[in-house]
Structures are given as C-alpha cells and as structure tokens.
Design a protein around this motif. Sequence first.
Motif, mmCIF file in Angstrom:
data_model
loop_
_atom_site.group_PDB
_atom_site.id
_atom_site.type_symbol
_atom_site.label_atom_id
_atom_site.label_comp_id
_atom_site.label_asym_id
_atom_site.label_seq_id
_atom_site.Cartn_x
_atom_site.Cartn_y
_atom_site.Cartn_z
ATOM 1 N N MET A 1 0.831 -1.204 0.000
ATOM 2 C CA MET A 1 0.000 0.000 0.000
ATOM 3 C C MET A 1 0.864 1.253 0.000
ATOM 4 N N LYS A 2 1.935 1.219 0.825
ATOM 5 C CA LYS A 2 2.801 2.389 0.925
ATOM 6 C C LYS A 2 3.547 2.633 -0.391
ATOM 7 N N LYS A 3 3.973 1.555 -1.073
ATOM 8 C CA LYS A 3 4.668 1.705 -2.351
ATOM 9 C C LYS A 3 3.737 2.254 -3.425
ATOM 10 N N ASN A 4 2.483 1.828 -3.419
ATOM 11 C CA ASN A 4 1.520 2.327 -4.399
ATOM 12 C C ASN A 4 1.279 3.820 -4.216
ATOM 13 N N LEU A 5 1.170 4.250 -2.975
ATOM 14 C CA LEU A 5 0.950 5.663 -2.690
ATOM 15 C C LEU A 5 2.163 6.495 -3.096
ATOM 16 N N LEU A 6 3.355 5.979 -2.807
ATOM 17 C CA LEU A 6 4.579 6.681 -3.176
ATOM 18 C C LEU A 6 4.708 6.762 -4.698
ATOM 19 N N GLY A 7 4.401 5.698 -5.392
ATOM 20 C CA GLY A 7 4.452 5.692 -6.854
ATOM 21 C C GLY A 7 3.454 6.666 -7.460
#
Length: 56
Positions: A1-7
């Motif tokens: 979830m955190k990687k998707n938001l950062l991307g």
Amino acid sequence: MKKNLLGALVIFFVTVAFLLMLDDMRSSKNSQLNESVDIYNATEQPNMATTDTDAE
C-alpha cells in the motif's frame, strides 16, 4: 500500500512538473513576439556605449 501511494505521488509530481514546463515554454514564445527592436541608420548612433574587450 505504501509503495503504491509513493508511486502515485511520484507520477503526480512528474506530471505537474511536465505541464508547468510546457506552459512556461508556451508563454515564453508568446512574449518574444511582443518585443520591439530599434533600427538605426548607418549615420545614426544609439544612446549606448560599447566597449572593446579585445586584449592584445
């Protein structure tokens, strides 16, 4: 979830930067058309001083 938001944030900011760059390029083209140029005859002298920078 955190990687998707950062991307998603990276893609968003890169897109905003690209659109701002395009807008700046478009506005700089339009401003160049409004510039005026002073044309002098060969016998006239403009009101500016020129310096010779050639060092021998």
